[in-house]
Design a protein around this motif. Structure first.
Motif, PDB file in Angstrom:
ATOM      1  N   LYS A   1      -5.981 -10.697  -3.534  1.00 26.05           N
ATOM      2  CA  LYS A   1      -5.449 -11.400  -4.702  1.00 26.05           C
ATOM      3  C   LYS A   1      -5.903 -12.859  -4.732  1.00 26.05           C
ATOM      4  CE  LYS A   1      -1.447  -8.338  -4.868  1.00 26.05           C
ATOM      5  NZ  LYS A   1       0.004  -8.189  -4.620  1.00 26.05           N
TER       6      LYS A   1
ATOM      7  N   ALA B   1      -5.179  -8.271  -9.075  1.00 26.21           N
ATOM      8  CA  ALA B   1      -6.196  -9.327  -9.128  1.00 26.21           C
ATOM      9  C   ALA B   1      -7.024  -9.238 -10.404  1.00 26.21           C
ATOM     10  CB  ALA B   1      -7.093  -9.234  -7.897  1.00 26.21           C
TER      11      ALA B   1
ATOM     12  N   GLY C   1      -9.446 -12.918  -5.639  1.00 25.18           N
ATOM     13  CA  GLY C   1      -9.524 -12.574  -7.049  1.00 25.18           C
ATOM     14  C   GLY C   1      -9.357 -13.795  -7.933  1.00 25.18           C
TER      15      GLY C   1
END
Length: 377
Positions: free
Chosen positions: A299, A236, A302
């Motif tokens: 992720k 991320a 992120g």
């Protein structure tokens, strides 16, 4: 630490590095574990990283052992060791001992006086082979060894990473070792070095919402609060650092190769603290109980960070409150621990750490965030 008997072997000193001697020699199978130990990756009480080797793979060791104990053995697979500075090399007499590439002679490796003292060398590459050699019935099988002389753990880690660029190392082992290596690395590792350092900061910084929560290669199995896989955060943060559209990319000066690390630290901690406080019921749970702590959640959130933090003034009043207000725009749409993501047509627990689900969830969160901001204006 020496004082016991030494092991002497015929050896070649390779003329390669001006400051780090390199020797090629042989050991008998039953001498390998007498001379060399395995530097397992771990953390000490001060949270300093120790060692670099991954856990032993018992199945791999057994396969090698079965071959070594077979009827006919050819074992050209060498070991790489880091040797102590106390080794001594004496060149063979006469002009023919040196051919400009190598010098022949005798290598002496001092041994500890008692079994309680550390072994003099460390295995940098070949720990599965060395374990099998310690168990084989062919105790005197000659084994090729390449040994370089250094007690510098940084150099050892660098060589460990380099010799494992073809056969991939576990990603969590690589990400934990990268912050400890200060030299130029192959491109496949160098791109991950800065995000790995950020993950190390997030796991140890007292201001971080991830303090002690990141699962690393050295994390003990009984550390239950370590619920976030380090590789998810490395990925991320790496996307944001290395993509021109990432918010962290703005704090890298590619022309001078400098980084505004203080601002990056503030931004990352501000954002993820706001995530924690926006979704307290989903924070800190195992990924099986919270998809926010799962790779797909880390992720996806992120990627949302790049959009949210573009609207937060880190030098203004209450950046944390600003980030909380931005995240509130998508709070009611999220189903981290129960329910169904209606637009995605997925139950919360059906989200998986796959490229398709990560992209689908991230796209949804960013679209909802953009729509809510547009409606608010």
């Amino acid at each position: 630490m020496t004082g016991g008997p030494s092991i002497k072997r015929r050896a070649l000193r390779i003329e390669q590095h001006p400051e780090i001697p390199l020797y090629v020699f042989t050991l008998a199978a039953d001498e390998v574990y007498v001379v060399a130990d395995v530097a397992r990756i771990a953390r000490d009480e001060a949270n300093r990283l120790l060692g670099y080797q991954r856990p032993e793979k018992k199945q791999h060791v057994q396969q090698i052992l079965e071959y070594l104990d077979g009827e006919s053995v050819l074992f050209p697979n060498g070991l790489i060791m880091a040797l102590p500075s106390s080794v001594k090399f004496k060149a063979s007499p006469g002009p023919r001992s040196n051919d400009s590439l190598a010098t022949s002679g005798t290598l002496e490796i001092p041994m500890p006086a008692s079994p309680d003292e550390p072994r003099p060398a460390l295995i940098v590459d070949g720990q599965q082979r060395s374990s099998a050699l310690a168990q084989t019935r062919r105790k005197r099988l000659p084994v090729i060894v390449a040994g370089f002389v250094t007690e510098d753990l940084t150099v050892q880690r660098e060589q460990f990473l380099r010799v494992n660029t073809v056969s991939p190392l576990p990603t969590n082992l690589v990400s934990e070792l990268l912050p400890e290596v200060g030299v130029a690395l192959p491109s496949k590792y160098s791109a991950k070095q800065l995000p790995a350092r950020l993950v190390e900061m997030l796991n140890t910084d007292r201001d971080s919402p991830f303090l002690g929560m990141i699962r690393r290669a050295s994390t003990p199995a009984d550390q239950k609060q370590a619920v976030v896989a380090d590789n998810s955060l490395v990925t991320a943060l790496g996307e944001s650092l290395n993509s021109p559209s990432g918010i962290l990319f703005l704090y890298r000066n590619l022309s001078t190769n400098t980084i505004d690390s203080a601002t990056i630290r503030t931004l990352v901690i501000t954002y993820w603290t706001a995530v924690r406080d926006t979704f307290p019921e989903a924070w800190g749970l195992p990924p099986t109980k919270s998809r926010l702590m799962h790779g797909v959640g880390i992720k996806s959130m992120g990627r949302l960070m790049d959009r949210v933090m573009a609207n937060v003034n880190l030098k203004g009043d209450d950046p944390h409150g600003q980030a909380m207000r931005e995240l509130s725009l998508i709070k009611t749409q999220c189903r981290w621990t129960r329910g169904r993501w209606a637009e995605l047509n997925l139950d919360w627990k059906d989200l998986q750490n796959t490229p398709r689900h990560i992209s689908t969830l991230a796209n949804y969160l960013m679209r909802e965030y953009a729509r809510a901001r547009s409606d608010a204006s």
